[in-house]
Scaffold this motif. Sequence first.
Motif, mmCIF file in Angstrom:
data_model
loop_
_atom_site.group_PDB
_atom_site.id
_atom_site.type_symbol
_atom_site.label_atom_id
_atom_site.label_comp_id
_atom_site.label_asym_id
_atom_site.label_seq_id
_atom_site.Cartn_x
_atom_site.Cartn_y
_atom_site.Cartn_z
ATOM 1 N N ARG A 84 0.815 -1.197 0.000
ATOM 2 C CA ARG A 84 0.000 0.000 0.000
ATOM 3 C C ARG A 84 0.863 1.267 0.000
ATOM 4 O O ARG A 84 0.578 2.222 -0.714
ATOM 5 N N PHE A 85 1.925 1.250 0.790
ATOM 6 C CA PHE A 85 2.806 2.415 0.863
ATOM 7 C C PHE A 85 3.408 2.725 -0.510
ATOM 8 O O PHE A 85 3.418 3.866 -0.949
ATOM 9 N N SER A 86 3.888 1.698 -1.201
ATOM 10 C CA SER A 86 4.520 1.998 -2.492
ATOM 11 C C SER A 86 3.508 2.437 -3.524
ATOM 12 O O SER A 86 3.765 3.332 -4.310
ATOM 13 N N TYR A 87 2.345 1.800 -3.502
ATOM 14 C CA TYR A 87 1.423 2.224 -4.564
ATOM 15 C C TYR A 87 0.861 3.609 -4.294
ATOM 16 O O TYR A 87 0.695 4.409 -5.206
ATOM 17 N N LEU A 88 0.651 3.948 -3.030
ATOM 18 C CA LEU A 88 0.199 5.312 -2.740
ATOM 19 C C LEU A 88 1.293 6.330 -3.031
ATOM 20 O O LEU A 88 1.027 7.400 -3.575
ATOM 21 N N THR A 89 2.537 5.996 -2.678
ATOM 22 C CA THR A 89 3.630 6.933 -2.939
ATOM 23 C C THR A 89 3.727 7.200 -4.435
ATOM 24 O O THR A 89 3.917 8.341 -4.865
ATOM 25 N N ALA A 90 3.557 6.154 -5.219
ATOM 26 C CA ALA A 90 3.613 6.339 -6.665
ATOM 27 C C ALA A 90 2.440 7.177 -7.155
ATOM 28 O O ALA A 90 2.594 8.085 -7.967
ATOM 29 N N GLU A 91 1.276 6.881 -6.608
ATOM 30 C CA GLU A 91 0.078 7.550 -7.105
ATOM 31 C C GLU A 91 -0.004 9.004 -6.632
ATOM 32 O O GLU A 91 -0.488 9.870 -7.338
ATOM 33 N N LYS A 92 0.493 9.251 -5.415
ATOM 34 C CA LYS A 92 0.300 10.579 -4.829
ATOM 35 C C LYS A 92 1.523 11.470 -4.931
ATOM 36 O O LYS A 92 1.646 12.435 -4.186
ATOM 37 N N GLY A 93 2.467 11.121 -5.773
ATOM 38 C CA GLY A 93 3.520 12.087 -6.057
ATOM 39 C C GLY A 93 4.822 11.933 -5.305
ATOM 40 O O GLY A 93 5.489 12.923 -5.038
ATOM 41 N N GLY A 94 5.208 10.714 -4.943
ATOM 42 C CA GLY A 94 6.561 10.494 -4.434
ATOM 43 C C GLY A 94 6.838 11.080 -3.070
ATOM 44 O O GLY A 94 6.031 10.991 -2.148
ATOM 45 N N ALA A 95 8.013 11.744 -2.977
ATOM 46 C CA ALA A 95 8.544 12.128 -1.680
ATOM 47 C C ALA A 95 7.625 13.013 -0.842
ATOM 48 O O ALA A 95 7.602 12.905 0.390
ATOM 49 N N ALA A 96 6.863 13.876 -1.492
ATOM 50 C CA ALA A 96 6.016 14.773 -0.717
ATOM 51 C C ALA A 96 4.986 13.980 0.078
ATOM 52 O O ALA A 96 4.696 14.281 1.245
ATOM 53 N N PHE A 97 4.468 12.942 -0.545
ATOM 54 C CA PHE A 97 3.525 12.080 0.159
ATOM 55 C C PHE A 97 4.209 11.421 1.357
ATOM 56 O O PHE A 97 3.657 11.355 2.455
ATOM 57 N N VAL A 98 5.437 10.972 1.140
ATOM 58 C CA VAL A 98 6.172 10.313 2.220
ATOM 59 C C VAL A 98 6.365 11.269 3.390
ATOM 60 O O VAL A 98 6.196 10.902 4.555
ATOM 61 N N ALA A 136 11.232 15.819 -2.936
ATOM 62 C CA ALA A 136 9.847 16.230 -2.726
ATOM 63 C C ALA A 136 9.406 17.279 -3.738
ATOM 64 O O ALA A 136 10.150 18.187 -4.071
ATOM 65 N N ASN A 137 8.192 17.103 -4.208
ATOM 66 C CA ASN A 137 7.585 18.124 -5.035
ATOM 67 C C ASN A 137 6.316 18.555 -4.311
ATOM 68 O O ASN A 137 5.274 17.942 -4.459
ATOM 69 N N PHE A 138 6.461 19.623 -3.502
ATOM 70 C CA PHE A 138 5.369 19.918 -2.581
ATOM 71 C C PHE A 138 4.128 20.518 -3.217
ATOM 72 O O PHE A 138 3.091 20.593 -2.594
ATOM 73 N N THR A 139 4.252 20.916 -4.486
ATOM 74 C CA THR A 139 3.026 21.452 -5.077
ATOM 75 C C THR A 139 1.967 20.361 -5.171
ATOM 76 O O THR A 139 0.787 20.607 -5.025
ATOM 77 N N ASN A 140 2.400 19.144 -5.417
ATOM 78 C CA ASN A 140 1.444 18.030 -5.461
ATOM 79 C C ASN A 140 0.859 17.727 -4.103
ATOM 80 O O ASN A 140 -0.274 17.318 -3.975
ATOM 81 N N ALA A 141 1.715 17.902 -3.084
ATOM 82 C CA ALA A 141 1.332 17.420 -1.762
ATOM 83 C C ALA A 141 0.223 18.262 -1.163
ATOM 84 O O ALA A 141 -0.393 17.879 -0.194
ATOM 85 N N LEU A 142 -0.002 19.421 -1.732
ATOM 86 C CA LEU A 142 -0.947 20.294 -1.068
ATOM 87 C C LEU A 142 -2.408 19.952 -1.344
ATOM 88 O O LEU A 142 -3.286 20.536 -0.750
ATOM 89 N N SER A 143 -2.656 18.989 -2.207
ATOM 90 C CA SER A 143 -4.067 18.694 -2.453
ATOM 91 C C SER A 143 -4.649 17.927 -1.271
ATOM 92 O O SER A 143 -3.961 17.174 -0.588
ATOM 93 N N MET A 144 -5.934 18.148 -1.047
ATOM 94 C CA MET A 144 -6.581 17.480 0.090
ATOM 95 C C MET A 144 -6.577 15.975 -0.078
ATOM 96 O O MET A 144 -6.511 15.215 0.884
#
Length: 446
Positions: free
Chosen positions: A31-45, A201-209
């Motif tokens: 689950r961690f890897s597939y979410l990290t891939a889907e939600k934009g890598g390092a920022a999700f982590v 990290a690409n934090f622009t992605n991370a900011l989505s709800m």
Amino acid sequence: MANAEREQWSTSFGFVAAAVGSAVGLGNMWRFSYLTAEKGGAAFVGLYLIFTLLVGLPILLAEMTIGRGASRSPVLALEHYGGRSWRLLGVLFVLTGFLILSYYSVIAGWTLRYAGELLWHGVPLNPGDHFSQVSQGWPAFLFHVSFMALTMAIVAGGVKRGIERVSVIAMPVLFVFVCGLALYAATLSGSEAGYAYYLNANFTNALSMDVVVSAAGQSFFSLSLGMGAMLTFASYLSRQSDLPREAIRIAAADFGVAFVAGLMVFPIVFALGVEGDVSESTLGALFVALPEAFSSMGLVGRFVGVIFFVALIVGALTSAISLLEVVVSAAVDGWAWSRGRAVIVAGGLITLIGSFAAWDLALLDAMDQVANNILLLLGALLLSVFVGWVMKNAETELAQGAGRLNWVGVWRFLLRWWVPIVLLFVLFHSVPKTLSNVRNLVFGLD
Ligand code: PHE
């Protein structure tokens, strides 16, 4: 109620191994890897780590405090400290355990099958087609039933002779395997792209709800919080145990394994150029991309693949045990059932419900989203209100066995205000979104 004959862990390591076993599982690798891939890598982590520290850890301590304090299963423990109406929260925990284990076991069944196949026949020719064939229908059902049988056999053995005995061996093995795989991945040429993706990290992605909700859900799922698993395991602890120390060990091991699993998955996937499979990420990404990668590594790939899937099985099994134990302990304590009877009835029902998930991948996805993005968050919210506002002497109970703690006030404050506010906010966004996702998944509108 007399707790005189209630079983206890034989050592403090036994408890930590079992609790880490509960935490570390498919959540950390699949689950961690597939979410990290889907939600934009390092920022999700990064977000996931923040949730783990600021929300997960206080809740973990809360569950452990209630569990050890009451030495009862969730339903009775909540009643013990909060009166009859709080039993309902315990019932919610048990139902959530039912739901999670029923689909978790289907995924664990896939891993059983993959490990066996890699061992006997090698990597399938077309991993994508193969996954769609084996992830649903009879094949998925049969492996789901086998995995449930294994889980039930261990839980039937009891706390010490079943759960603890398996965990103290399984966990060290899993650590060695996961670290070995990550080291191996580092030797592949082309792995740098994987590290870059995973660690920059690409934090622009991370900011989505959406990403925030997923990070919150993942931190609870991964630490097995919000459904009484840690509460139940802590109920078998002695009063001398040092809860904060154990909690930190558990959280560190859980995050560590997820992080290292990423250090294995992403470099392998990028080094072998199969990142396309992962970025169109669905539940099955890992089961397609990794075999694809293993197949281009020849015999070594097959060996690495077997180790990887065995690690997944071990993690899944020790987590499944804890999910079943929540349900079983509720029946044993609440209705005075024998352990054997509780295991057969609860395990049988869970196997039955899981068959629906085995038949339909969209339904499995829907169950996962409801459990993680609604039920665990809701369970954790109510639990933090419970310990923050209702339970008397929570601070003293937490400190029992740990000596003087000068931060217990901060902990109680977090549970009173910070955790409920954060979780309300997250739930406010996740409930409508999840319900609409589920509608699309189940009624095929997507
Ligand atoms: N924490 C487990 C994992 O990461 C899953 C789990 C969730 C187990 C909730 C128990 C309770 O795989």
